[in-house]
Every structure is written in structure tokens, then in C-alpha cells.
Design a protein around this motif. Structure first.
Motif, PDB file in Angstrom:
ATOM      1  N   TRP A  81       0.866  -1.166   0.000  1.00 15.76           N
ATOM      2  CA  TRP A  81       0.000   0.000   0.000  1.00 15.76           C
ATOM      3  C   TRP A  81       0.905   1.220   0.000  1.00 15.76           C
ATOM      4  O   TRP A  81       1.811   1.325   0.825  1.00 15.76           O
ATOM      5  N   THR A  83       0.893   5.438   0.052  1.00 16.44           N
ATOM      6  CA  THR A  83       0.166   6.687   0.214  1.00 16.44           C
ATOM      7  C   THR A  83       0.924   7.749  -0.565  1.00 16.44           C
ATOM      8  O   THR A  83       2.048   8.104  -0.215  1.00 16.44           O
ATOM      9  N   HIS A  87      -3.315  11.758  -4.103  1.00 26.76           N
ATOM     10  CA  HIS A  87      -3.987  10.607  -4.719  1.00 26.76           C
ATOM     11  C   HIS A  87      -4.514   9.681  -3.630  1.00 26.76           C
ATOM     12  O   HIS A  87      -4.060   9.719  -2.490  1.00 26.76           O
ATOM     13  N   LYS A  88      -5.420   8.821  -4.020  1.00 24.47           N
ATOM     14  CA  LYS A  88      -5.887   7.788  -3.100  1.00 24.47           C
ATOM     15  C   LYS A  88      -4.755   6.797  -2.864  1.00 24.47           C
ATOM     16  O   LYS A  88      -3.841   6.669  -3.674  1.00 24.47           O
ATOM     17  N   THR A  89      -4.854   6.080  -1.758  1.00 22.23           N
ATOM     18  CA  THR A  89      -3.853   5.062  -1.447  1.00 22.23           C
ATOM     19  C   THR A  89      -3.855   4.000  -2.542  1.00 22.23           C
ATOM     20  O   THR A  89      -4.908   3.503  -2.939  1.00 22.23           O
ATOM     21  N   LEU A  90      -2.664   3.670  -3.022  1.00 21.34           N
ATOM     22  CA  LEU A  90      -2.521   2.644  -4.053  1.00 21.34           C
ATOM     23  C   LEU A  90      -2.353   1.290  -3.381  1.00 21.34           C
ATOM     24  O   LEU A  90      -1.648   1.168  -2.381  1.00 21.34           O
ATOM     25  N   GLU A  91      -3.000   0.286  -3.934  1.00 25.76           N
ATOM     26  CA  GLU A  91      -2.837  -1.079  -3.447  1.00 25.76           C
ATOM     27  C   GLU A  91      -2.342  -1.927  -4.608  1.00 25.76           C
ATOM     28  O   GLU A  91      -3.010  -2.062  -5.622  1.00 25.76           O
ATOM     29  N   ILE A  92      -1.150  -2.483  -4.453  1.00 26.59           N
ATOM     30  CA  ILE A  92      -0.503  -3.253  -5.510  1.00 26.59           C
ATOM     31  C   ILE A  92      -0.157  -4.630  -4.946  1.00 26.59           C
ATOM     32  O   ILE A  92       0.255  -4.749  -3.798  1.00 26.59           O
ATOM     33  N   LEU A 110       4.260  -1.068  -9.097  1.00 27.78           N
ATOM     34  CA  LEU A 110       4.117   0.225  -8.425  1.00 27.78           C
ATOM     35  C   LEU A 110       4.804   1.336  -9.211  1.00 27.78           C
ATOM     36  O   LEU A 110       4.250   2.422  -9.377  1.00 27.78           O
ATOM     37  N   THR A 113       2.734   2.334 -12.154  1.00 24.09           N
ATOM     38  CA  THR A 113       1.574   3.114 -11.710  1.00 24.09           C
ATOM     39  C   THR A 113       1.982   4.536 -11.333  1.00 24.09           C
ATOM     40  O   THR A 113       1.302   5.495 -11.697  1.00 24.09           O
ATOM     41  N   LEU A 114       3.095   4.675 -10.619  1.00 28.59           N
ATOM     42  CA  LEU A 114       3.569   6.011 -10.233  1.00 28.59           C
ATOM     43  C   LEU A 114       3.952   6.841 -11.452  1.00 28.59           C
ATOM     44  O   LEU A 114       3.674   8.045 -11.510  1.00 28.59           O
ATOM     45  N   LEU A 117       0.654   8.056 -12.853  1.00 32.10           N
ATOM     46  CA  LEU A 117       0.003   9.064 -12.012  1.00 32.10           C
ATOM     47  C   LEU A 117       0.747  10.394 -11.976  1.00 32.10           C
ATOM     48  O   LEU A 117       0.135  11.445 -11.998  1.00 32.10           O
TER      49      LEU A 117
END
Length: 120
Positions: A81, A83, A87-92, A110, A113-114, A117
Motif C-alpha cells: 500500500w 500513500t 492521490h488515493k492510497t494505491l494497493e498493488i 508500483l 503506476t507512479l 500518475l
């Protein structure tokens, strides 16, 4: 960068950090060795892989487990997870034959995704 080495189902303690550092909390289940030296390797890898994003990430929580999937076969799973500011917390999640592969696959996802974003 502040680091918390937590083990098993221990409570999570909030660590003080300024806005430019990220807190890393690392937990393992009872089936994965959790010595400080062992978890320090993963923390160092996470710090190195995410150094570029350290000013955007406030906190990382990692949970590494060994799961039985079928017919007695085991796989390692990594849940992460992150933070991220604004952004909302990412769950990978990621899986691998070894704990190292599970963490690697999760960090690759991750970072992708980063990049998306944050426009990097």
C-alpha cells in the motif's frame, strides 16, 4: 527515510516524518523468516527502487506472505500500500516463487503506476 521493521501481526506504529521522507513498514507472516537482516534487504531494495518518488510518497506498507495455492504448492505474495500525495492510497500486489520475486514484481507494478500518475 524512516523505516519500521515490524514482524508478524504486530501493531503498526506511526513514525514521525517530515514531508520529504517516506515511512516504510514491512511485515511478514509466520512462514517467512523475519530477522532484521532479512527484512533490511527488502527495505533497502524498496528505498533504492522508489528513491525517485520519495518526495511524492508519504508511506509504504508491505506485507509478505507464503501461501499454499494448490496441491501443496506454495507461492509468495506481496501486498503493498502506497500513500501518494494528492492521490488515493494505491494497493498493488505481486506473486513469485521466492519472496524476492514477489517483492520485485510488486515494485515493478508500483513504479509503472507512479509513472502514470505523476506523469514521469
Amino acid at each position: 527515510m524512516l523505516v519500521s521493521l515490524t514482524r508478524r501481526i504486530a501493531p503498526i506504529y506511526r513514525l514521525f516524518s517530515d514531508k520529504s521522507s517516506m515511512v516504510i513498514q514491512f511485515k511478514t507472516d509466520k512462514n517467512i523468516p523475519g530477522s532484521e537482516e532479512y527484512t533490511a534487504q527488502f527495505i533497502a531494495q524498496i528505498q533504492a527502487d522508489l528513491n525517485r518518488y520519495r518526495h511524492h510518497i508519504n508511506e509504504i506498507k508491505v506485507y509478505l506472505s507464503d501461501e499454499e495455492v494448490q496441491n501443496g504448492c506454495h507461492t509468495n505474495a506481496c501486498l503493498l500500500w502506497a500513500t501518494v500525495e494528492g492521490h488515493k492510497t494505491l494497493e498493488i500486489s505481486g506473486r513469485g516463487d521466492t519472496p524476492e520475486q514477489a517483492v520485485d514484481s510488486t515494485l515493478v507494478e508500483l513504479k509503472l503506476t507512479l509513472n502514470f500518475l505523476l506523469g514521469s
